[in-house]
Design a protein around this motif. Structure first.
Motif, mmCIF file in Angstrom:
data_model
loop_
_atom_site.group_PDB
_atom_site.id
_atom_site.type_symbol
_atom_site.label_atom_id
_atom_site.label_comp_id
_atom_site.label_asym_id
_atom_site.label_seq_id
_atom_site.Cartn_x
_atom_site.Cartn_y
_atom_site.Cartn_z
ATOM 1 N N THR A 6 1.123 -1.154 -0.309
ATOM 2 C CA THR A 6 0.236 -0.482 0.033
ATOM 3 C C THR A 6 0.614 1.289 -0.005
ATOM 4 N N SER A 7 -0.201 1.899 -0.015
ATOM 5 C CA SER A 7 1.341 3.745 -0.689
ATOM 6 C C SER A 7 0.179 4.903 -0.843
ATOM 7 N N ALA A 8 1.087 5.879 -0.296
ATOM 8 C CA ALA A 8 0.140 6.730 -0.685
ATOM 9 C C ALA A 8 -0.949 7.171 -0.192
ATOM 10 N N HIS A 27 3.960 -1.318 3.318
ATOM 11 C CA HIS A 27 3.287 0.065 3.206
ATOM 12 C C HIS A 27 5.013 0.923 3.016
ATOM 13 N N VAL A 28 4.654 1.715 1.578
ATOM 14 C CA VAL A 28 6.054 2.958 1.041
ATOM 15 C C VAL A 28 5.780 3.748 1.449
ATOM 16 N N VAL A 29 6.673 3.689 2.165
ATOM 17 C CA VAL A 29 7.650 5.606 2.989
ATOM 18 C C VAL A 29 8.434 6.385 2.797
ATOM 19 N N GLY A 53 14.157 8.324 -6.917
ATOM 20 C CA GLY A 53 13.219 7.429 -7.803
ATOM 21 C C GLY A 53 12.173 7.750 -7.804
ATOM 22 N N GLY A 54 11.350 7.124 -9.515
ATOM 23 C CA GLY A 54 10.072 7.940 -9.605
ATOM 24 C C GLY A 54 8.755 7.292 -9.887
ATOM 25 N N GLY A 55 8.016 8.854 -9.970
ATOM 26 C CA GLY A 55 6.718 8.626 -9.243
ATOM 27 C C GLY A 55 6.155 9.431 -8.501
ATOM 28 N N PHE A 56 5.024 9.353 -7.575
ATOM 29 C CA PHE A 56 4.407 10.343 -6.831
ATOM 30 C C PHE A 56 5.255 10.314 -5.397
ATOM 31 N N ALA A 81 14.130 -1.905 0.004
ATOM 32 C CA ALA A 81 14.324 -0.668 -1.255
ATOM 33 C C ALA A 81 14.235 0.115 -2.067
ATOM 34 N N ALA A 82 13.366 0.695 -2.656
ATOM 35 C CA ALA A 82 13.148 1.647 -3.804
ATOM 36 C C ALA A 82 13.883 2.966 -4.038
ATOM 37 N N GLY A 83 13.912 3.109 -4.830
ATOM 38 C CA GLY A 83 14.554 4.727 -5.749
ATOM 39 C C GLY A 83 16.278 4.114 -5.649
ATOM 40 N N GLY A 84 16.088 4.352 -7.023
ATOM 41 C CA GLY A 84 17.861 5.033 -8.169
ATOM 42 C C GLY A 84 18.626 2.631 -7.705
ATOM 43 N N ILE A 85 17.601 2.185 -7.588
ATOM 44 C CA ILE A 85 17.896 0.371 -7.988
ATOM 45 C C ILE A 85 17.575 -0.251 -9.238
ATOM 46 N N CYS A 86 18.734 -0.142 -9.717
ATOM 47 C CA CYS A 86 18.716 -0.942 -11.587
ATOM 48 C C CYS A 86 19.804 -1.950 -11.904
ATOM 49 N N GLY A 105 11.516 0.620 -10.001
ATOM 50 C CA GLY A 105 10.471 1.304 -10.954
ATOM 51 C C GLY A 105 10.985 1.559 -12.608
ATOM 52 N N SER A 106 11.429 2.040 -12.443
ATOM 53 C CA SER A 106 11.849 2.951 -13.676
ATOM 54 C C SER A 106 12.812 1.926 -14.638
ATOM 55 N N ARG A 107 13.327 0.966 -14.050
ATOM 56 C CA ARG A 107 14.264 -0.503 -14.600
ATOM 57 C C ARG A 107 12.951 -1.247 -15.671
ATOM 58 N N LEU A 171 -0.055 9.330 -23.261
ATOM 59 C CA LEU A 171 1.017 8.994 -23.276
ATOM 60 C C LEU A 171 1.666 7.493 -23.030
ATOM 61 N N TYR A 172 0.920 7.071 -22.063
ATOM 62 C CA TYR A 172 1.792 5.896 -22.107
ATOM 63 C C TYR A 172 1.496 4.436 -23.745
ATOM 64 N N PHE A 173 0.569 4.892 -24.005
ATOM 65 C CA PHE A 173 0.113 3.407 -25.187
ATOM 66 C C PHE A 173 0.478 4.106 -26.426
ATOM 67 N N ALA A 182 6.074 11.123 -17.794
ATOM 68 C CA ALA A 182 6.296 10.248 -17.931
ATOM 69 C C ALA A 182 6.805 10.198 -16.517
ATOM 70 N N LEU A 183 6.365 9.341 -15.356
ATOM 71 C CA LEU A 183 6.678 9.018 -14.681
ATOM 72 C C LEU A 183 8.339 8.409 -14.661
ATOM 73 N N ALA A 184 9.641 8.434 -13.570
ATOM 74 C CA ALA A 184 10.610 7.907 -13.789
ATOM 75 C C ALA A 184 11.377 8.839 -12.851
ATOM 76 N N GLY A 185 12.304 7.606 -12.688
ATOM 77 C CA GLY A 185 13.215 8.079 -12.033
ATOM 78 C C GLY A 185 14.790 8.533 -12.170
ATOM 79 N N GLN A 186 15.785 9.002 -10.818
ATOM 80 C CA GLN A 186 16.977 9.854 -11.564
ATOM 81 C C GLN A 186 17.773 8.406 -11.837
#
Ligand SMILES: Cc1cc2nc3c(=O)[nH]c(=O)nc-3n(C[C@H](O)[C@H](O)[C@H](O)COP(=O)(O)O)c2cc1C
Length: 222
Positions: A6-8, A27-29, A53-56, A81-86, A105-107, A171-173, A182-186
């Motif tokens: 769950t998140s947001a 839960h996403v924090v 990370g990408g997104g909200f 862990a999330a944000g910056g991992i690829c 996410g982005s990957r 955009l998506y399709f 286009a949601l995406a992270g660094q």
């Protein structure tokens, strides 16, 4: 095992109901305070997501390098862990900081099986690490997305409303990169090939083991 993240939102709203239905709840924090609030709500684990990370995003964004060890030092539930991992090295870094798993996410948006239009995947491959924007820095919700002409203008806007997603499907399709954001992270700056998910996972796990073996060898030589 039945599992949900769950998140947001307030973790007190659904955690008890989901657990009563037999689900394991993570839960996403984006901060230590929200991590402790989620623990108090009874979650089984956390997805600790850095602001790169990408997104909200929480407008008060904290990078994974700071947030992850901080939260891991204060809680005793499993942490993803999330944000910056690829890849393997970034997965090993996350484990070094206390995580027991990673989320990309982005990957995965760039993966061969990802249903988004090829223009979005190509934009990820072309993007440098500086090619994301952070929208709603002083408003809510914060959003991290690929830099385009439109999103660069939106970045300076005081508030970007959710109507920005009204034409998201184009955009998506449809591949119109200016129809929405286009949601995406660094980490897009580190993604340079479209690969199948199985390859991404196999290479990540192999790279993880190679990284920790290299680090163990450094320690052994000291
Ligand atoms: C296109 C896109 C859509 C996302 N949608 C959600 C979402 O609906 N809910 C959520 O909790 N996180 C969402 N995220 C965040 C990811 O789950 C993940 O935590 C984040 O992308 C990790 O950072 P990274 O992009 O550096 O890998 C999304 C990310 C992207 C790129």
């Amino acid at each position: 095992m039945k599992f949900v993240t769950t998140s947001a939102g307030d973790p007190r709203q659904y955690t008890a109901k989901l657990k009563a239905a037999g689900l394991t709840v993570f839960h996403v924090v984006p901060s230590l305070a929200t991590a402790l609030k989620a623990i108090a709500a009874g979650v089984d684990g956390l997805v600790v997501e850095g602001g790169e990370g990408g997104g909200f995003k929480n407008p008060l964004d904290v990078a994974t390098m700071v947030l992850l060890p901080l939260v891991c030092s204060k809680v005793d539930v499993p942490v993803i862990a999330a944000g910056g991992i690829c890849d393997g090295p970034s997965m090993a870094a996350a484990f070094a900081l206390g995580a027991e798993g990673v989320q990309m996410g982005s990957r995965m948006v760039s993966a061969a099986e990802s249903p988004v239009h090829g223009n979005w995947k190509q934009a990820i491959l072309d993007a440098a690490e500086t090619d994301t924007v952070f929208l709603n820095r002083y408003s809510r919700p914060g959003l991290r997305a690929l830099r385009t002409a439109r999103s660069t203008t939106l970045e300076r806007q005081e508030h970007v409303g959710m109507d920005i997603f009204a034409r998201a499907k184009e955009l998506y399709f449809g591949g119109d990169m200016e129809a929405a954001i286009a949601l995406a992270g660094q980490v897009v700056g580190r993604i340079d090939a479209i690969k199948p998910v199985a390859t991404i996972i196999t290479e990540t796990v192999a790279g993880f083991h190679a990284t920790i073996a290299r680090m163990a060898a450094i320690e052994g030589a000291a």
